[in-house]
Motif scaffolding. Structure first.
Motif, mmCIF file in Angstrom:
data_model
loop_
_atom_site.group_PDB
_atom_site.id
_atom_site.type_symbol
_atom_site.label_atom_id
_atom_site.label_comp_id
_atom_site.label_asym_id
_atom_site.label_seq_id
_atom_site.Cartn_x
_atom_site.Cartn_y
_atom_site.Cartn_z
ATOM 1 N N GLY A 90 9.657 -24.110 -1.716
ATOM 2 C CA GLY A 90 8.380 -24.275 -1.045
ATOM 3 C C GLY A 90 7.325 -23.347 -1.604
ATOM 4 N N GLU A 91 6.321 -23.026 -0.781
ATOM 5 C CA GLU A 91 5.208 -22.203 -1.246
ATOM 6 C C GLU A 91 5.367 -20.763 -0.778
ATOM 7 N N ALA A 92 4.668 -19.857 -1.469
ATOM 8 C CA ALA A 92 4.717 -18.439 -1.124
ATOM 9 C C ALA A 92 3.476 -17.772 -1.694
ATOM 10 N N GLU A 93 3.266 -16.513 -1.306
ATOM 11 C CA GLU A 93 2.095 -15.786 -1.768
ATOM 12 C C GLU A 93 2.487 -14.382 -2.208
ATOM 13 N N VAL A 94 1.875 -13.943 -3.295
ATOM 14 C CA VAL A 94 2.094 -12.598 -3.827
ATOM 15 C C VAL A 94 0.761 -11.878 -3.855
ATOM 16 N N HIS A 95 0.743 -10.627 -3.403
ATOM 17 C CA HIS A 95 -0.475 -9.819 -3.446
ATOM 18 C C HIS A 95 -0.323 -8.772 -4.537
ATOM 19 N N LEU A 96 -1.244 -8.757 -5.484
ATOM 20 C CA LEU A 96 -1.185 -7.816 -6.608
ATOM 21 C C LEU A 96 -1.741 -6.466 -6.172
ATOM 22 N N THR A 97 -0.974 -5.768 -5.364
ATOM 23 C CA THR A 97 -1.415 -4.496 -4.784
ATOM 24 C C THR A 97 -1.825 -3.472 -5.832
ATOM 25 N N PRO A 98 -1.052 -3.265 -6.916
ATOM 26 C CA PRO A 98 -1.447 -2.233 -7.883
ATOM 27 C C PRO A 98 -2.718 -2.568 -8.656
ATOM 28 N N GLY A 99 -3.153 -3.810 -8.656
ATOM 29 C CA GLY A 99 -4.311 -4.219 -9.448
ATOM 30 C C GLY A 99 -3.897 -4.771 -10.796
ATOM 31 N N LEU B 241 -0.875 -3.609 -13.518
ATOM 32 C CA LEU B 241 0.221 -4.544 -13.765
ATOM 33 C C LEU B 241 0.283 -4.961 -15.228
ATOM 34 N N ALA B 242 -0.881 -5.114 -15.851
ATOM 35 C CA ALA B 242 -0.896 -5.467 -17.270
ATOM 36 C C ALA B 242 -0.203 -4.389 -18.091
ATOM 37 N N SER B 243 -0.515 -3.130 -17.794
ATOM 38 C CA SER B 243 0.139 -2.024 -18.495
ATOM 39 C C SER B 243 1.634 -2.026 -18.223
ATOM 40 N N ARG B 244 2.012 -2.284 -16.982
ATOM 41 C CA ARG B 244 3.433 -2.327 -16.606
ATOM 42 C C ARG B 244 4.174 -3.407 -17.385
ATOM 43 N N LEU B 245 3.504 -4.509 -17.688
ATOM 44 C CA LEU B 245 4.120 -5.632 -18.389
ATOM 45 C C LEU B 245 3.873 -5.582 -19.897
ATOM 46 N N ASN B 246 3.336 -4.443 -20.370
ATOM 47 C CA ASN B 246 3.147 -4.204 -21.799
ATOM 48 C C ASN B 246 2.201 -5.229 -22.434
ATOM 49 N N MET B 247 1.046 -5.401 -21.797
ATOM 50 C CA MET B 247 0.020 -6.295 -22.338
ATOM 51 C C MET B 247 -1.348 -5.771 -21.932
ATOM 52 N N ASN C 47 -6.712 -16.073 -6.186
ATOM 53 C CA ASN C 47 -7.855 -15.741 -5.335
ATOM 54 C C ASN C 47 -7.943 -14.220 -5.263
ATOM 55 N N GLY C 48 -8.666 -13.640 -6.243
ATOM 56 C CA GLY C 48 -8.729 -12.181 -6.324
ATOM 57 C C GLY C 48 -7.360 -11.614 -6.667
ATOM 58 N N ARG C 49 -6.875 -10.736 -5.781
ATOM 59 C CA ARG C 49 -5.553 -10.139 -5.994
ATOM 60 C C ARG C 49 -4.433 -10.941 -5.339
ATOM 61 N N SER C 50 -4.788 -12.032 -4.680
ATOM 62 C CA SER C 50 -3.779 -12.862 -4.038
ATOM 63 C C SER C 50 -3.401 -14.026 -4.947
ATOM 64 N N ILE C 51 -2.110 -14.208 -5.115
ATOM 65 C CA ILE C 51 -1.584 -15.297 -5.941
ATOM 66 C C ILE C 51 -0.762 -16.205 -5.039
ATOM 67 N N ARG C 52 -1.205 -17.442 -4.888
ATOM 68 C CA ARG C 52 -0.460 -18.419 -4.106
ATOM 69 C C ARG C 52 0.391 -19.250 -5.048
ATOM 70 N N VAL C 53 1.653 -19.394 -4.711
ATOM 71 C CA VAL C 53 2.579 -20.209 -5.501
ATOM 72 C C VAL C 53 2.882 -21.474 -4.706
ATOM 73 N N PRO C 54 2.330 -22.610 -5.074
ATOM 74 C CA PRO C 54 2.542 -23.844 -4.300
ATOM 75 C C PRO C 54 3.986 -24.309 -4.278
ATOM 76 N N ASP C 55 4.693 -24.078 -5.381
ATOM 77 C CA ASP C 55 6.077 -24.561 -5.490
ATOM 78 C C ASP C 55 6.894 -23.517 -6.242
ATOM 79 N N VAL C 56 7.647 -22.724 -5.494
ATOM 80 C CA VAL C 56 8.415 -21.631 -6.103
ATOM 81 C C VAL C 56 9.433 -22.162 -7.119
#
Length: 228
Positions: free
Chosen positions: A173-182, A186-192, A213-222
């Motif tokens: 189903g769907e879920a949401e992730v909030h990119l709290t660190p910014g 996160l880009a630095s953490r992922l080496n990019m 949507n800003g720092r919120s990432i909605r995943v329609p279909d996990v």
């Protein structure tokens, strides 16, 4: 198998290693009783990815390569283990299978120390064992990070991060992730670069795998995101 030299005195070898140097003779005798010598010729496989970890290995002589291979066949060497060094302790404490393979780079002699003997010396469910398991978990995570940074594409890294941040009940189903660190962190953490990270998010959104949507990432279909 390599030609076997005269047997070594296991207790004496263990006593000269930092991890065992504070042990008394009786403790060393118990560890030695659960230790077996292993011999490998140059190029011979010692363990494979996915093998159960039943203890850890000490290198008496020779060298051992620890590495992993991507699905595309790209090999990344994590470490070269030399005489007096060891490998497998982190997985032993985490009770996880090997995430790397080990191969002899020269004719090599190892000592395999059974994990039950180590655990018995630490005591059942003691603070020391839990603390070591926690440290081992961090090391395990670092190796996984190295694997991701060197063998996976940028898109795979971002998808992997998003999936790891999903709530436990978001298997389908769907879920949401909030990119709290910014995004920059996160880009630095992922080496990019931040620009690369933003571009990948845009590509995933264009494919309909996420909605940004800003720092919120909605995943329609996990399940669809997991499938790439």
């Amino acid at each position: 198998m390599a030609k076997r030299p005269p047997q070594i005195k296991t207790q004496a070898f263990l006593a000269n290693l930092p991890m065992f140097s504070e042990m008394g003779p009786a403790e060393l005798d118990r560890i030695a009783a659960a230790t077996v010598p292993l011999y490998f010729a140059k190029g011979q496989s010692i363990v494979q990815c996915g093998d159960a970890c039943t203890g850890f290995h000490l290198v008496v002589y020779g060298q051992v390569k620890l590495a992993f291979t991507s699905p595309q066949g790209v090999e990344k060497v994590v470490e070269i283990v030399r005489p007096g060094q060891s490998f497998g302790e982190a997985l032993m404490f985490l009770d996880k299978p090997y995430i790397v393979f080990a191969q002899a780079l020269a004719d090599t002699m190892l000592l395999h120390v059974a994990k039950h003997a180590v655990f018995e010396e630490l005591g059942p469910n003691g603070f020391g064992r839990r603390m070591i398991a926690g440290l081992a978990g961090r090391l395990h995570g670092l190796v996984r990070d190295v694997e991701a940074y060197t063998l996976r594409s940028g898109q795979d890294r971002v998808i992997g991060y998003l999936l790891a941040e999903l709530p436990e009940d978001a298997a389908n189903g769907e879920a949401e992730v909030h990119l709290t660190p910014g995004k920059s962190v996160l880009a630095s953490r992922l080496n990019m670069t931040p620009e690369h990270f933003s571009r990948i998010l845009h590509e995933l959104a264009t494919q309909g795998l996420i909605e940004v949507n800003g720092r919120s990432i909605r995943v329609p279909d996990v399940a669809r995101l997991r499938g790439g």
